[in-house]
Design a protein around this motif. Sequence first.
Motif: not given
Length: 322
Positions: A98-127
Motif C-alpha cells: 500500500t501507499v500512504d499520503a506521503h507516497g511511502r510504499v509499504y511492502v508485506a513480506g509474506g513468509p520472507n522471515g520464515i524462509d530466510h531466518p533473520g530476514a525482514p518481515d516488511l519494508w518501507v520505501y519512499d517514493r
Amino acid sequence: MSVRSLSATLALSAVLLGAGMPTASARPASYELPGDPVVSGAGGSKYEGIGYDARTQRFYVSETTGGEIHRGSLRSPAAAEWLAGDGTDGRWTARGITVDAHGRVYVAGGPNGIDHPGAPDLWVYDRSGRLLAALRTGVPNAFLNDVVIGPDGAAYFTNSNAAQVFRVAERDGRWAVRTWADASGTIPTQAGFNLGGIVVSADRRALVVAQGNVGKLWRFDLRTGAVSAVGTGGADLVNADGLVRQGDLLWVVRNFSRTLTTLRLSADGRTATLVAATPTDPDRVFTTAKLAQGRLLLVDSKFDEPVGLPPYQVVALTPPGR
C-alpha cells in the motif's frame, strides 16, 4: 442469478474480453508486468499485491517469485521493475503493498522471515525507492499478508499464520513495529491462509479483515482492539483475498473461487449484505486489487500455474455493483 448480478457479470465479461485494448479515455484495459524467463519448464513469475499512489497515478505490484516490486502508470501499457528482488534489502518474496499520503510504499513480506531466518518481515520505501525501514515483527512464524494505512497514519499488517495485526509507524525518524492486536482467543487459526485482506471502515473507527480459508470477515476496533465477527448474512466469501472499499461498497477478490463479490458494508463495519457475486475470467486467479480513477486494478497472480507463464498482467475493470 438476479438481474443485477447478471448485468454485473456481463459488464465484467465485456471488460475482460477487451483486455489489452485502449479505452476511450486512452487508459489501457490491462498492464504488462516484467517477469522472469521460462527456461526448460522452470523459472517464470507469480504476483500478488498492488498499491496505488493517487497523487502520481502510479501503481506498484509485488512479485512473489523473487520479491521484485514493479511500478506502472495508469496511462502506460507496460510496468517496469522498480525495486530488485532476490535478496535486495533482505527481500526474496513480497505480498501486500500500500501507499500512504506521503507516497511511502509499504511492502508485506509474506513468509520472507520464515524462509530466510533473520530476514525482514516488511519494508518501507519512499517514493524515490530509498529504503526507510526493514523490520521484523519479533513474532515466530509470522506471514505478513496485506496492509492498509489507518486513520492515524500508521500501517496495519495482517498475519496469515495467526489472528494478529501488526502496527508500523514512524516517530522522530525512527520506525517501529508492534503486535497491535492478537485475537487468538476470538478467531480460531485454521489450516491455510487466515487473516489477509484489510480495509478501514467508512466511519474510520475500525479495520475490516478477511479470513479467506473459512470465508469470514472480522471487525477490529481501532480504539480498543476488540474483535467481532462481521455479520454477512451467510454470503459465500471462501477464498476471500484482497479487499477494496469505497463508501458503503466492499469488493472482495476471491482468488481460486474466481469471483468478485460485492457487499454493502455498514459505516461501522459491523454488518454487510450481498449485492452481487460476479464470476471473473476462468483462466486467471486474481488476488488483490486497488481502486484507481473509478476502475479496479486486479493482479493476475498466476497461482494456478505450476510455472507462471507470460503474459503477466494487471487487469482493469469497472467495479460491479456501483
